[in-house]
Design a protein around this motif. Structure first.
Motif, short mmCIF file in Angstrom:
data_model
loop_
_atom_site.label_atom_id
_atom_site.label_comp_id
_atom_site.label_asym_id
_atom_site.label_seq_id
_atom_site.Cartn_x
_atom_site.Cartn_y
_atom_site.Cartn_z
N GLY A 139 0.82 -1.21 0.00
CA GLY A 139 0.00 0.00 0.00
C GLY A 139 0.84 1.25 0.00
O GLY A 139 0.53 2.23 -0.71
N GLY A 140 1.92 1.25 0.80
CA GLY A 140 2.80 2.41 0.85
C GLY A 140 3.51 2.66 -0.47
O GLY A 140 3.67 3.81 -0.90
N PHE A 141 3.92 1.58 -1.12
CA PHE A 141 4.57 1.71 -2.43
C PHE A 141 3.61 2.33 -3.44
O PHE A 141 3.98 3.27 -4.18
CB PHE A 141 5.03 0.34 -2.92
N LEU A 142 2.38 1.85 -3.47
CA LEU A 142 1.38 2.39 -4.39
C LEU A 142 1.11 3.87 -4.11
O LEU A 142 0.95 4.68 -5.03
CB LEU A 142 0.08 1.59 -4.29
N ASP A 143 1.09 4.22 -2.82
CA ASP A 143 0.85 5.63 -2.46
C ASP A 143 2.02 6.51 -2.87
O ASP A 143 1.82 7.62 -3.38
CB ASP A 143 0.60 5.75 -0.96
N ASP A 144 3.25 6.03 -2.66
CA ASP A 144 4.42 6.82 -3.04
C ASP A 144 4.50 7.03 -4.55
O ASP A 144 4.97 8.06 -5.02
CB ASP A 144 5.70 6.15 -2.54
N PHE B 207 -5.31 -0.22 3.41
CA PHE B 207 -4.16 -1.07 3.71
C PHE B 207 -3.90 -1.20 5.22
O PHE B 207 -3.66 -2.32 5.70
CB PHE B 207 -2.93 -0.55 2.96
N PRO B 208 -3.93 -0.12 6.01
CA PRO B 208 -3.83 -0.29 7.47
C PRO B 208 -4.95 -1.15 8.05
O PRO B 208 -4.72 -1.96 8.95
CB PRO B 208 -3.90 1.15 7.99
N ILE B 209 -6.18 -0.98 7.52
CA ILE B 209 -7.30 -1.79 8.02
C ILE B 209 -7.05 -3.26 7.72
O ILE B 209 -7.21 -4.13 8.59
CB ILE B 209 -8.62 -1.32 7.39
N LEU B 210 -6.64 -3.57 6.49
CA LEU B 210 -6.38 -4.96 6.11
C LEU B 210 -5.22 -5.54 6.93
O LEU B 210 -5.28 -6.70 7.38
CB LEU B 210 -6.06 -5.04 4.62
N GLU C 162 5.52 6.29 2.65
CA GLU C 162 4.28 5.83 3.27
C GLU C 162 4.44 4.44 3.88
O GLU C 162 3.96 4.17 4.98
CB GLU C 162 3.15 5.82 2.24
N ALA C 163 5.13 3.55 3.17
CA ALA C 163 5.32 2.18 3.67
C ALA C 163 6.05 2.17 5.00
O ALA C 163 5.66 1.48 5.95
CB ALA C 163 6.08 1.35 2.64
N GLY C 164 7.13 2.97 5.09
CA GLY C 164 7.93 2.97 6.31
C GLY C 164 7.27 3.68 7.47
O GLY C 164 7.36 3.22 8.62
#
Length: 366
Positions: free
Chosen positions: A97-102, A114-117, A240-242
C-alpha cells in the motif's frame, strides 16, 4: 549476545538494502518533491525506505527460523509461527500500500484500506490483547465474549469481541501516529529505535519474553541501519510504507511483549497526544479532513519556534527516552500517574512553543 548479534545483522543488512532501494527510487524518480508549503526539504528526496526496513525484517526472521540454534529465540508457546507469519503478512500489506501511495499518490480513503487490512491480518493470526491491568488491582479479561466463526484443519477461529476490537483500534492508532509524525529527518526511525530498546529491556527483565526480545532487536537494528541514511540531512525517506510500518511494528511488539498499553503509551506518548490534538483541530475546529497535512504538529512547531531539525528531533528523542524508560521502573498505578504527567507536560510544551513562535513572528514583522 544473541540479541546484540540479531541487532548487528539487521543493522548492516538494512544499511546495504537502503543503498539499493535508494538507487532504484532515484532511477525511477520515486521521490518526495518539495511542492507543498509544509515541506521543509529543498530538493527531491528518494522515497521507499520502508521497503528496505521490511525486507531486512523478513529476511533476518525467515533465515533465523530455518537455523535450529536460533529458531527457538523467535518461537515458543507464547509467540507461535502463526503469529510471526501474521506479523510479516500484515507488514507486507502496508509495504504494498505504501509503495502504491508513493508512486500514485493515493487518496486518503484509498490509503486507509491497507492499514485496516493489515490490522485484520494480525488479528486473524491470533495476536491480540487478552487482558488489561486494572490500576486499582487485578486484571480485566477481554476474552469472555466470543463467537465461533469457522474451523480450519481442526483449529477453531473466534471473533473475540473486546479483544479484537481493542487490538484493531490500537494498531490503527499506532500506524497513523507514526504516519503523522514523519515530518523531520530521522524522527520516526529514531523513535522506533528508542521504542524497540525499551521493549527489549521489558521483554528481558520484566516479562521474560524471549521471542519479543529477539523481534525488538531485529526491528531496532533495521531502523538503526536506516537511520544512517535518514538522519539530517536525509538521503532517503521512509515513505508511506515505512511511516505506517513503524507504528504497526511497535504496536504489535507492545501487545506480544506483555507490556500492555500504559507502557506503550509512555513510549509513544508525545506523538500520540500530538496526533490526537491535530486531528481534533482539523475535525472539530476547522471542520476538514484529518488526513490533509499542515504544520500544526509539534515537530513543525518546534521548527517554527527557531530550532533546527536536529535540535527539534533531539528534544523529541530525549522525551521518548525519559518517558519510555520510566516504564521499566513504575508499577501499573504509577504508570497511570506518569501518563497524566505526560499529558500535562504536552500541554505545557505546546503552549510554550506557540508562545515562543508568536514572539518570534512579532519580532520578524517589526
Amino acid at each position: 549476545m544473541i540479541y546484540a548479534g540479531l541487532f548487528a545483522v539487521s543493522f548492516f543488512v538494512t544499511v546495504g538494502a537502503t543503498a539499493l532501494v535508494r538507487k532504484c527510487a532515484l532511477h525511477f524518480d520515486i521521490t518526495d518533491k518539495p511542492t507543498e508549503a509544509r515541506k521543509i526539504h529543498t530538493r527531491p528526496i528518494p522515497l521507499l525506505g520502508g521497503i528496505a526496513v521490511f525486507a531486512t525484517l523478513a529476511i533476518v526472521v525467515v533465515v533465523a527460523l530455518f537455523i535450529p540454534t536460533s529458531s527457538h529465540y523467535l518461537i515458543d508457546t507464547h509467540v507461535t509461527l502463526k503469529h510471526i507469519i501474521g506479523l510479516l503478512l500484515g507488514g507486507l500489506v502496508l509495504v504494498v500500500g505504501g509503495f502504491l501511495d508513493d508512486v500514485y499518490n493515493l487518496k486518503p480513503y484509498h490509503q486507509i484500506f491497507f492499514p485496516i487490512l493489515a490490522a485484520l491480518v494480525v488479528i486473524g493470526s491470533g495476536i491480540g490483547v487478552v487482558t488489561l491491568t486494572n490500576p486499582l488491582g487485578g486484571t480485566i479479561d477481554l476474552t469472555q465474549i466470543r463467537y465461533h466463526l469457522f474451523t480450519i484443519n481442526g483449529v477453531p477461529y473466534y471473533f473475540t469481541v473486546w479483544s479484537d476490537l481493542l487490538t484493531f483500534f490500537w494498531l490503527l492508532s499506532t500506524i497513523y501516529t507514526t504516519k503523522f509524525l514523519d515530518g523531520l529527518d530521522g524522527l520516526v526511525a529514531g523513535m522506533a529505535v528508542i521504542g524497540c530498546s525499551v521493549l527489549l529491556f521489558i521483554s528481558l527483565f520484566l516479562f521474560i519474553n524471549i521471542p519479543t526480545a529477539s523481534l525488538a532487536s531485529i526491528i531496532g537494528g533495521a531502523f538503526a541501519g536506516f537511520l544512517i541514511w535518514n538522519f539530517n540531512p536525509a538521503k532517503i525517506f521512509l515513505g508511506e510504507a515505512g511511516s505506517t510500518l513503524t507504528g504497526y511494528l511497535l504496536g504489535i511488539l507492545a501487545i506480544i511483549s506483555g507490556a500492555k498499553f500504559a507502557t506503550a503509551l509512555l513510549i509513544l506518548g508525545i506523538p500520540l497526544l500530538d496526533a490526537a490534538h491535530v486531528i481534533f483541530q482539523r475535525l472539530i475546529i476547522e471542520r476538514r479532513s484529518p488526513f490533509r497535512g499542515d504544520r500544526k504538529h509539534i515537530h513543525f512547531q518546534l521548527l517554527d519556534s527557531g530550532l533546527t531539525q536536529r535540535q527539534a528531533v533531539g528534544i523529541l528523542y530525549l522525551l521518548a527516552i525519559f518517558f519510555g524508560y520510566s516504564a521499566l521502573l513504575l508499577q501499573s498505578r504509577q504508570k497511570v500517574t506518569m501518563l497524566l504527567a505526560l499529558l500535562l507536560f504536552m500541554v505545557i510544551l505546546v503552549v510554550t512553543v506557540l508562545r515562543i513562535k508568536h514572539i518570534r513572528q512579532k519580532k520578524e514583522h517589526g
